[in-house]
Design an enzyme around this catalytic site. Sequence first.
Site: not given
Length: 436
Positions: A312, A370
Amino acid sequence: MDAKTHSPANSAQLKVGDKSWNLPVHHGTIGPDVVDLSKFYGDTGMFTYDPGFTSTASCDSKITYIDGDEGILLYRGFPIEQLAEHGDFLETCYLLIYGELPTAAQRADFMHRVTHHTMVHEQMSRFFQGFRRDAHPMAVMVGSVGALSAFYHDSIDIADPQQRLIASIRMIAKMPTLAAMAYKYSIGQPFVYPKNDLDYAANFLRMCFAVPTEDYKANAVLARAMDRIFILHADHEQNASTSTVRLAGSSGANPFACIAAGIACLWGPAHGGANEAALKMLAEIGHVDRIPEFIRRAKDPKDSFRLMGFGHRVYKNYDPRAKIMQKTCHEVLAETGHKDDPLLGVAMELERIALQDDYFVEKKLYPNIDFYSGITLKAMSFPTTMFTVLFALARTVGWIAQWKEMIEDPSQKIGRPRQLYSGATKRDYVPISRRK
């Protein structure tokens, strides 16, 4: 050029050549200190250069705090894990907008106001008919949310605190209705009206999956999972779409237009499409036996393949939302009969490798939210075209809270980023007859 902090004087010194300037340093309640460059151009005649604004604080905010190194996400100081485990989405909405968790009376009043604003103007249904039947739901959302300002003239005066509040409630309430309408339109089914006796998540699931010919009751496990997904996506500090909402709002644009701008930004695959990309990657791998091949490809700098759903931009530790999403994913798969879904087997093995393999550990490529949310939404029967719509639905409250905070900040100015110009210098116009 060098900079250093002088703690006793609360200033930093910037030196260029034989000139130097003292710059104020501000200290937040937690997080990095900030060097104040608001008067830098006026004092020095120079701009700072920060592509993507990754080292620039664009505002002073009290809403959301992220510590990417430690894997911490706080809404108004409350850990995301506690809110997702013990709270619900509308309580989180109240927290983000008002700054505190509601009392029982405040919660009941807030839920009543949101519930009784869920219907949209009936003419909106005819507005939808202007879209092609195969229009992407996100295209429909950008248009329909922006069009709300044409239907609700009594809540677009941003100078009126009461109108700002009404607009905020309306958007939280109507976003599930519009999202469900976008879904129904995309599959050719009739719109389903909201019901006031259902909670926020159950109402949304009913509007998405009910049909007039049959009775429908939202599965309690799936409704709770949906609510938790909304909480996890409610806000995430000054990301691209939130910054877009703030920038649009800084011009004085009405709140519906600002949220539509945020939706448009979220539609970008680098922002809101990551869970869809992760799901496609798992499908491409297909089976756990093929994982070593794809791991080798991910490590090969000459191969364009990338493991989606890992790492991320902000979190350099395990994404705290991913832990909650993993648990939610298992619950949904068990409830829907997808417990033995081969995609989950691939996902679990990928996660195991990523947490142990030196390559992933060294680069801190931990599974993010995700990674699990795509599988979960697929198991709940949402098509991939709706994934970003659900993201937008949840993030609306964060955008609203950020927009409201910006409007009420007396130091806020219209956004005007600067540039490093590298184009042609001044030159004279040449008539077309003399051009070669």
